[in-house]
Design a protein around this motif. Structure first.
Motif, mmCIF file in Angstrom:
data_model
loop_
_atom_site.group_PDB
_atom_site.id
_atom_site.type_symbol
_atom_site.label_atom_id
_atom_site.label_comp_id
_atom_site.label_asym_id
_atom_site.label_seq_id
_atom_site.Cartn_x
_atom_site.Cartn_y
_atom_site.Cartn_z
ATOM 1 N N ALA A 28 4.370 2.907 -8.694
ATOM 2 C CA ALA A 28 4.338 1.524 -8.686
ATOM 3 C C ALA A 28 5.017 0.953 -9.366
ATOM 4 C CB ALA A 28 2.540 1.017 -9.710
ATOM 5 N N GLU A 29 5.951 0.516 -8.471
ATOM 6 C CA GLU A 29 7.214 0.011 -8.761
ATOM 7 C C GLU A 29 7.163 -1.074 -9.876
ATOM 8 O OE1 GLU A 29 10.176 1.364 -8.921
ATOM 9 O OE2 GLU A 29 10.168 2.943 -7.121
ATOM 10 N N ALA A 30 8.556 -1.413 -10.847
ATOM 11 C CA ALA A 30 8.643 -2.474 -11.783
ATOM 12 C C ALA A 30 8.229 -4.472 -10.799
ATOM 13 C CB ALA A 30 9.252 -2.205 -12.941
ATOM 14 N N GLY A 31 7.280 -5.011 -11.248
ATOM 15 C CA GLY A 31 7.675 -6.206 -10.764
ATOM 16 C C GLY A 31 7.098 -6.411 -9.533
ATOM 17 N N ARG A 32 6.229 -5.473 -8.642
ATOM 18 C CA ARG A 32 5.713 -5.368 -7.110
ATOM 19 C C ARG A 32 4.310 -5.420 -7.622
ATOM 20 N NH1 ARG A 32 9.835 -3.232 -3.850
ATOM 21 N NH2 ARG A 32 11.279 -4.078 -4.565
ATOM 22 N N VAL A 33 3.469 -5.695 -6.734
ATOM 23 C CA VAL A 33 2.556 -5.648 -6.402
ATOM 24 C C VAL A 33 1.972 -4.660 -5.541
ATOM 25 C CG1 VAL A 33 0.299 -6.777 -5.584
ATOM 26 C CG2 VAL A 33 1.756 -8.243 -6.407
ATOM 27 N N THR A 34 0.868 -3.852 -6.680
ATOM 28 C CA THR A 34 0.445 -2.621 -6.015
ATOM 29 C C THR A 34 -0.836 -2.264 -5.826
ATOM 30 O OG1 THR A 34 2.561 -0.964 -6.576
ATOM 31 C CG2 THR A 34 0.564 0.709 -6.672
ATOM 32 N N ALA A 35 -1.586 -2.482 -3.630
ATOM 33 C CA ALA A 35 -2.281 -1.879 -4.354
ATOM 34 C C ALA A 35 -3.099 -1.236 -3.829
ATOM 35 C CB ALA A 35 -2.452 -3.188 -2.868
ATOM 36 N N ILE A 36 -4.507 -0.218 -4.354
ATOM 37 C CA ILE A 36 -5.214 0.667 -3.855
ATOM 38 C C ILE A 36 -6.094 0.438 -3.333
ATOM 39 C CG2 ILE A 36 -6.025 2.644 -5.598
ATOM 40 C CD1 ILE A 36 -5.226 2.420 -7.512
ATOM 41 N N LEU A 37 -5.779 0.451 -1.778
ATOM 42 C CA LEU A 37 -7.357 0.663 -0.305
ATOM 43 C C LEU A 37 -8.227 1.451 -0.657
ATOM 44 C CD1 LEU A 37 -7.858 -1.899 1.474
ATOM 45 C CD2 LEU A 37 -6.193 -1.097 2.531
ATOM 46 N N GLY A 38 -9.510 1.479 -0.071
ATOM 47 C CA GLY A 38 -10.206 2.044 0.045
ATOM 48 C C GLY A 38 -11.857 1.470 0.429
ATOM 49 N N PRO A 39 -12.351 2.752 1.116
ATOM 50 C CA PRO A 39 -14.036 2.852 0.861
ATOM 51 C C PRO A 39 -14.363 2.407 -0.432
ATOM 52 C CG PRO A 39 -13.136 4.953 2.058
ATOM 53 C CD PRO A 39 -11.991 3.856 2.115
ATOM 54 N N ASP A 196 -7.267 -8.808 3.591
ATOM 55 C CA ASP A 196 -6.238 -10.313 3.737
ATOM 56 C C ASP A 196 -5.961 -10.457 1.997
ATOM 57 O OD1 ASP A 196 -8.640 -10.392 3.428
ATOM 58 O OD2 ASP A 196 -9.505 -12.274 3.562
ATOM 59 N N GLU A 197 -5.944 -9.628 1.458
ATOM 60 C CA GLU A 197 -5.827 -10.142 0.085
ATOM 61 C C GLU A 197 -4.795 -8.860 0.102
ATOM 62 O OE1 GLU A 197 -8.350 -9.915 -3.218
ATOM 63 O OE2 GLU A 197 -8.287 -7.996 -3.593
ATOM 64 N N VAL A 198 -5.003 -7.590 0.763
ATOM 65 C CA VAL A 198 -3.433 -6.848 0.893
ATOM 66 C C VAL A 198 -2.695 -7.327 1.335
ATOM 67 C CG1 VAL A 198 -2.299 -4.181 1.168
ATOM 68 C CG2 VAL A 198 -4.718 -4.692 0.864
ATOM 69 N N GLU A 199 -2.431 -8.201 2.412
ATOM 70 C CA GLU A 199 -1.970 -8.766 3.448
ATOM 71 C C GLU A 199 -1.086 -9.766 2.624
ATOM 72 O OE1 GLU A 199 -4.115 -9.397 7.215
ATOM 73 O OE2 GLU A 199 -3.260 -7.357 8.693
ATOM 74 N N ALA A 200 -1.464 -10.559 1.640
ATOM 75 C CA ALA A 200 -0.709 -12.091 1.140
ATOM 76 C C ALA A 200 0.242 -11.427 -0.200
ATOM 77 C CB ALA A 200 -2.433 -12.792 0.463
ATOM 78 N N LEU A 201 -0.409 -10.013 -0.342
ATOM 79 C CA LEU A 201 0.050 -10.563 -1.806
ATOM 80 C C LEU A 201 0.764 -8.605 -2.059
ATOM 81 C CD1 LEU A 201 -3.271 -10.198 -4.292
ATOM 82 C CD2 LEU A 201 -1.399 -12.060 -3.993
ATOM 83 N N ALA A 202 0.477 -7.487 -1.021
ATOM 84 C CA ALA A 202 0.958 -6.454 -1.347
ATOM 85 C C ALA A 202 2.176 -5.574 -1.314
ATOM 86 C CB ALA A 202 -0.019 -5.294 -1.194
ATOM 87 N N ASP A 203 3.631 -5.520 -2.315
ATOM 88 C CA ASP A 203 4.683 -4.753 -2.038
ATOM 89 C C ASP A 203 4.437 -3.135 -1.142
ATOM 90 O OD1 ASP A 203 6.116 -7.043 -3.109
ATOM 91 O OD2 ASP A 203 5.327 -6.865 -4.758
ATOM 92 N N TRP A 204 3.163 -2.479 -2.194
ATOM 93 C CA TRP A 204 3.251 -1.460 -1.717
ATOM 94 C C TRP A 204 2.168 -1.287 -1.694
ATOM 95 C CZ3 TRP A 204 7.011 2.627 0.021
ATOM 96 C CH2 TRP A 204 6.307 3.740 -0.201
ATOM 97 N N VAL A 205 1.436 -0.329 -0.957
ATOM 98 C CA VAL A 205 -0.314 0.325 -0.507
ATOM 99 C C VAL A 205 -0.527 1.549 -0.830
ATOM 100 C CG1 VAL A 205 -1.982 -0.421 1.124
ATOM 101 C CG2 VAL A 205 -0.420 -1.670 0.993
ATOM 102 N N VAL A 206 -1.643 2.225 -1.470
ATOM 103 C CA VAL A 206 -1.847 3.272 -1.565
ATOM 104 C C VAL A 206 -3.739 3.194 -0.673
ATOM 105 C CG1 VAL A 206 -2.621 4.995 -2.982
ATOM 106 C CG2 VAL A 206 -0.752 4.033 -3.667
ATOM 107 N N ILE A 207 -3.869 4.472 0.126
ATOM 108 C CA ILE A 207 -5.073 4.478 0.920
ATOM 109 C C ILE A 207 -5.805 5.750 0.155
ATOM 110 C CG2 ILE A 207 -6.536 4.768 2.789
ATOM 111 C CD1 ILE A 207 -4.582 3.035 3.910
#
Length: 310
Positions: A28-39, A196-207
């Motif tokens: 997770a890079e500094a100053g970014r939003v990293t989203a952890i996505l999954g069921p 929609d939360e991920v699309e609105a916020l995330a710079d990087w996504v982990v599934i």
């Protein structure tokens, strides 16, 4: 050289015979939003609890803000803030007491704490109810208090476990706007199952799926995992067998999503659907399409491995 907010390497967590995390590695890079996505049950909360030092890993290593997750727990805790999933504030305290008191307890000078408490309570629409105890708040208001406490700390790294839980659409958008504003000065790592939360916020996504990372990248990278660049949506009254020769068909709620194999197939599908008196719409492939495609490919691989006795 800028230090990453989080560097996780082969992090594992086992409960008895259950492997909650099976070798999770990401940055997770500094100053970014990293989203952890999954069921549900994918391991998102377990991963966040480990990285925020409330749970020890069974194996693997991680650095949080440059500090070792195992040996430098105190240093990490002084520099992070956490919004746990499903957590609610002390119902006997007011919104003001919670935010202001939390900041003072973190060692922030009282004047600065008061200024920040006012700023974030106003920003989250809670200023007018600041003198009420939180047992009089709605669930969404209590959730916003928790978010306000964490953001007002202005910690270098904030972990948020499903931050939009219990928020109505308007409050959710307000929280997203605030999270977007603090990025840069603050690193954010959040878990969610909301596209929609991920699309609105995330710079990087982990599934995550079944404790493993099955894909990671930008939102655009993951959208590109969909079966095609565009899709045709039509009612499920249209027989699936009629659509299958034209491309990949996916069930999405009460509609079929057809990813046509080429432009000719798209035109034929439009004629087919309209010829049966049904409405049709054409959209660009979304993050949800890419997400579902990744999960489906993972399920197919897993099923194949089981059949082969692996």
């Amino acid at each position: 050289m800028q230090i990453s907010a989080v560097e996780a390497v082969d992090v594992r967590k086992t409960y008895g015979q259950t492997e909650a995390l099976r070798g999770v590695s990401f940055t997770a890079e500094a100053g970014r939003v990293t989203a952890i996505l999954g069921p549900n049950g994918a391991g998102k909360t377990t991963c966040l609890r480990i990285l925020s030092t409330s749970l020890m890993p069974t194996a693997g290593s991680a650095r949080v803000l440059g500090c070792d997750l195992i040996r430098e727990v105190r240093q990490i805790r002084r520099r992070i803030a956490v919004v746990p999933q499903g957590a609610f504030p002390d119902s006997m305290l007011t919104g003001w007491e919670l935010v202001y008191g939390y900041l003072v307890a973190r060692g922030i000078p009282r004047k600065v704490a008061a200024e920040r408490a006012e700023r974030y309570l106003r920003r989250l629409g809670l200023w007018d109810v600041r003198k009420r105890t939180t047992d009089t708040y709605s669930g969404g208001m209590r959730r916003r208090v928790m978010i306000g406490m964490a953001l007002a700390s202005e910690a270098p790294l904030i972990f948020l476990d499903e931050p939009s839980t219990g928020l109505d659409p308007e409050a959710k958008r307000e929280v997203w706007e605030l999270l977007h504003e603090v990025r840069g000065g603050t690193s954010l790592v959040l878990t969610t199952h909301l596209m929609d939360e991920v699309e609105a916020l995330a710079d990087w996504v982990v599934i995550l799926s079944q404790g493993e990372i099955i894909a990671q990248g930008t939102v655009e990278d993951l959208c590109a995992q969909a079966p095609g660049r565009e899709k045709l949506l039509c009612p499920r009254d249209i027989p699936r067998e009629q659509l299958l020769p034209l491309g990949y068909v996916q069930e999405q709620g009460n509609r079929w999503a057809l990813f046509p194999r080429d432009t000719t197939a798209l035109h034929r599908a439009v004629d087919l659907v309209r010829g049966q008196g049904a409405e049709v719409s054409i959209q660009r492939a979304s993050l949800e399409d890419g997400y579902l495609a990744v999960l489906n490919r993972c399920a197919v691989r897993t099923e194949g491995a089981v059949q082969e006795g692996i």
